[in-house]
Scaffold this motif. Structure first.
Motif, mmCIF file in Angstrom:
data_model
loop_
_atom_site.group_PDB
_atom_site.id
_atom_site.type_symbol
_atom_site.label_atom_id
_atom_site.label_comp_id
_atom_site.label_asym_id
_atom_site.label_seq_id
_atom_site.Cartn_x
_atom_site.Cartn_y
_atom_site.Cartn_z
ATOM 1 N N ARG A 35 0.808 5.536 1.055
ATOM 2 C CA ARG A 35 -0.262 4.858 1.788
ATOM 3 C C ARG A 35 -1.312 4.257 0.846
ATOM 4 O O ARG A 35 -1.619 4.803 -0.216
ATOM 5 N N SER A 36 -1.868 3.139 1.291
ATOM 6 C CA SER A 36 -2.805 2.404 0.448
ATOM 7 C C SER A 36 -4.132 3.148 0.284
ATOM 8 O O SER A 36 -4.902 2.850 -0.616
ATOM 9 N N GLU A 37 -4.389 4.118 1.161
ATOM 10 C CA GLU A 37 -5.635 4.881 1.078
ATOM 11 C C GLU A 37 -5.640 5.824 -0.125
ATOM 12 O O GLU A 37 -6.645 6.477 -0.391
ATOM 13 N N TYR A 38 -4.518 5.914 -0.838
ATOM 14 C CA TYR A 38 -4.382 6.837 -1.976
ATOM 15 C C TYR A 38 -4.227 6.081 -3.295
ATOM 16 O O TYR A 38 -3.184 6.170 -3.957
ATOM 17 N N VAL B 281 3.742 0.264 -1.235
ATOM 18 C CA VAL B 281 2.429 0.660 -0.752
ATOM 19 C C VAL B 281 2.289 0.268 0.717
ATOM 20 O O VAL B 281 2.637 -0.853 1.104
ATOM 21 N N GLY B 282 1.794 1.190 1.512
ATOM 22 C CA GLY B 282 1.576 0.931 2.927
ATOM 23 C C GLY B 282 0.423 -0.049 3.120
ATOM 24 O O GLY B 282 -0.178 -0.531 2.162
ATOM 25 N N GLN C 119 0.906 -8.799 0.895
ATOM 26 C CA GLN C 119 0.125 -7.879 0.057
ATOM 27 C C GLN C 119 -0.193 -8.504 -1.303
ATOM 28 O O GLN C 119 -1.287 -8.325 -1.833
ATOM 29 N N ASP D 122 -4.864 -3.169 6.893
ATOM 30 C CA ASP D 122 -5.335 -3.509 5.544
ATOM 31 C C ASP D 122 -5.442 -5.016 5.321
ATOM 32 O O ASP D 122 -6.219 -5.463 4.480
ATOM 33 N N LEU E 33 -8.816 9.801 4.247
ATOM 34 C CA LEU E 33 -8.736 9.423 2.839
ATOM 35 C C LEU E 33 -8.117 10.542 2.012
ATOM 36 O O LEU E 33 -8.055 10.461 0.787
ATOM 37 N N MET F 222 -15.101 5.892 0.945
ATOM 38 C CA MET F 222 -14.578 5.162 -0.188
ATOM 39 C C MET F 222 -15.512 3.985 -0.435
ATOM 40 O O MET F 222 -15.784 3.196 0.461
#
Lengths: 517, 163
Positions: free
Chosen positions: A224-227, A264-265, B34, B71, B125, B135
């Motif tokens: 996941r992109s949060e990581y 990556v998510g 992305q 995102d 997170l 964040m």
């Protein structure tokens, strides 16, 4: 000269570990950036040893300002003594997490010196079939939440022949994939992240063993992109592993060829569901697929695919190294081995507790966790993430196994335990569960897509005191439709937190509350 | 004040950016989106058609992927994005209060609001034992409060480098 260990884990960094490390370096000290020991309320927890592998003593909650003034001593109020003798750690059974916090996560020699690659070497010495047998014997079950036996999944993939990608010509190169689900979106869970940041080679070794077992040639980690820290650390580990022939065409001199890439998510919770994850890996909207076909038969790009959670795969090297029987001797009933529990939320001593299945929720929350951080009484505990049930304090004596929790109306999920004190309003939590489903539903199944919206509306009426009895009955009916009529756990399990809140904490639904969302 | 850190849209450059992905990857649409966002900071609307052509799928397909993922953004990010965790573990330690306090701080200071953007909630997170988590410009903050958020914003601004 002493060596100082300062964690590079994101949780430690979030409390200022980088500045602490910089302050030590400024003083001319030698600093190793290790993973976190998982005693997160102590972070930054720094340790000192006389040699690289010597015994370590620690200081908790350090700041750069303290280091700038003086190097910490045994007289300091922050001194915690020999780290591995701290009760919280000493009472655990670290199996998956055996190296996390001990080693420098990106030092391959440290990895080997602490038992790394022993499992892979044992695996490469026998046939893939024999490896599948070992995993089956160990009783290892999927750690993502569903608890499906890993050996059976691997056997299914091993029995398939590799396939070209769907849509390619029949002469195209055939593949099988190992896909690791590192889309750890459940609130209250961080064990995948800490493993990838604290011992990334372990995940790569486990994936390679799985590849040998089922005859896969490609591996993907859906992260996941949060990581961002986990992404960077794992990518660095992949680069090192390729240089050392731990990945690539001739792994450790064998004929096994396998390589791993990260995907990556993009901020979608439902992509943690395995078929939605496959859709996302194929570059599409993360819409859940109907099963069958099982991913083990027709998975990523139509090829046979092993999909396992990070902790499932990370369990594999130590099972191969220490023996399936040793592993299966831990745990109870059909919940064998160890589980990495994560203590989160309003808890005094939050962090990682790896121990055999069967420990009670109360032992985790009270003995390890030390009760709430606020010091107020515990009111509710949510087990197994946002789709897990809320349990009141008097139901915490349940054993943490797949079977016992299911019987108690809960689920172990990914091992996350979120504690709430008496200030929580359970009608708010029920509304949040529905609202989360509104945000994150992939939209494929109507009961989930529309039902969640109606659930929020109905809960708002209940919270405003409008026909509480009638609307509660309506909500129960809606939950039933969602449970029965959704393809995946998103719609199917969202009723868990909602209904458990209503059933266990009815008083919170009786009096009008001010809407807070 | 808007600090632009990302390059301006350039179709040729964008085409060169996605060409190797299309050439080497099966199912490249999300990867292309992305890549465009990583370079430009957001997905320019022109990118949708470009990616559709390169991947030989319809614009509707690319648009569908683009709109599915939280995102992916259609506007430039704020200079110092601030995201507050809105999930259960952080709710248990005051995430709702922090959000209210942060919103009040942003309302009181339009500069702060512009600099950090209106908080888009983020669900988890992975810092659930040290909540409330936040964040700030990609850096994780534990036990966040308004003062710590402001410190982190100052630190991020001090690190701002021109292109």
């Amino acid at each position: 000269m002493s060596i100082w260990f300062v964690p590079r884990d994101a949780a430690a960094r979030s409390m200022g570990a980088d500045a602490v490390a910089a302050a030590l370096i400024d003083r001319g000290e030698t600093v190793v950036r290790n993973g976190s020991r998982g005693m997160l309320w102590m972070e930054p927890l720094i340790e000192r040893a006389e040699t690289r592998d010597g015994g370590r003593v620690g200081w908790s909650n350090m700041t750069a300002v303290q280091i700038e003034q003086t190097l910490p001593s045994e007289d300091s109020e922050h001194y915690v003594g020999p780290v591995e003798e701290i009760d919280y750690l000493a009472r655990q059974n670290r199996w998956i997490y055996e190296r996390v916090g001990v080693t420098d996560p990106l030092d391959p020699e440290d990895y080997v010196r602490h038992g790394g690659l022993a499992g892979l070497k044992n695996a490469l010495a026998v046939s893939g079939d024999a490896v599948v047998d070992i995993i089956t014997t160990s009783g290892l079950r999927g750690r993502g939440g569903a608890g499906f036996p890993a050996g059976i999944k691997w056997r299914t993939v091993a029995e398939q022949s590799a396939q070209p990608h769907a849509g390619e010509s029949r002469d195209a190169t055939p593949h099988k994939y190992i896909c690791v689900n590192a889309d750890e979106g459940d609130s209250g869970t961080f064990a995948d992240r800490m493993l990838m940041e604290g011992d990334p080679f372990c995940l790569l070794e486990g994936m390679t063993i799985a590849a040998h077992a089922v005859g896969a040639d490609r591996g993907l980690v859906y992260l996941r992109s949060e990581y961002p820290d986990a992404i960077a650390t794992l990518q660095a580990a992949i680069d090192i592993a390729r240089e050392r022939h731990w990945l690539g065409d001739d792994i450790l001199g064998s004929k096994v060829a396998f390589d791993v890439e990260i995907r990556v998510g993009a901020g979608s919770y439902v992509c943690g569901e395995e078929t939605a994850m496959l859709e996302s890996l194929e570059g599409r909207r993360g819409m859940v697929r109907a099963k069958p076909p099982l991913p083990a038969i027709k998975g990523l790009f139509g090829t046979p695919t092993v999909i396992n959670n990070v902790l499932t795969i990370a369990s594999v090297p130590s099972i191969l190294a220490r023996g399936a029987e040793t592993y299966a001797a831990l745990g109870q009933e059909r919940s064998l081995g160890t589980q990495v529990f994560q203590l989160a939320g309003n808890i005094a001593q939050g962090g990682i507790v790896e121990t055999a299945f069967g420990i009670t929720a109360r032992a985790l929350v009270a003995d390890f966790g030390g009760g709430t951080r606020s010091g107020k009484p515990i009111r509710a505990v949510q087990l197994g993430g946002p789709l897990g049930a809320y349990l009141p304090d008097d139901k915490l004596d349940v054993a943490m196994t797949y079977e016992a929790l299911a019987a108690a109306g809960g689920m172990i999920g990914h091992g996350g335990i979120v504690v709430f004190d008496e200030t929580v309003n359970m009608a708010d939590q029920a509304r949040f569960a529905m609202d989360f489903c509104v945000e994150e539903s992939c939209g494929k199944c109507t009961p989930c897509r529309i039902g969640a919206v109606r659930g929020v509306e109905t809960l708002d009426k209940i919270r405003a005191g409008q026909d509480v009895e009638g609307n509660t009955a309506l909500l129960r009916d809606l939950c039933d439709v969602m449970t029965q009529g959704s393809l995946c756990a998103m719609g199917g399990l969202t009723p868990n937190p909602v209904l458990s809140a209503i059933n266990q904490f009815p008083e919170d639904f009786q009096s009008p509350v001010i809407a807070t969302g | 004040m808007t600090i632009t850190r990302q390059p301006e849209w350039n179709a040729k450059e964008a085409a060169a950016l996605i060409a190797p992905i299309v050439a080497s990857e099966s199912g490249p649409v999300l990867l292309c989106l992305q890549a465009v966002q990583a370079y430009y900071g957001h997905v320019y609307s022109d990118a949708i058609a470009l990616i559709a052509d390169a991947c030989n799928v319809s614009r509707a397909d690319v648009h569908g992927v683009f709109t599915f993922y939280a995102d992916l953004r259609e506007t430039p990010p704020p200079a110092v994005p601030v995201r507050l965790c809105a999930a259960e573990a952080c709710q248990a330690v005051g995430a709702r209060t922090l959000k209210a306090e942060w919103s009040a701080a942003c309302e009181a200071s339009p500069e702060l609001a512009t600099l950090t953007g209106v908080d888009e909630p983020i669900f988890c997170l992975g810092n659930c034992a040290l909540g409330p988590a936040a964040m700030v410009d990609g850096e994780l903050i534990g036990r966040a409060d308004v003062a710590r958020l402001c410190q982190a914003i100052d630190a991020a601004q001090a690190q701002e480098r021109p292109l």
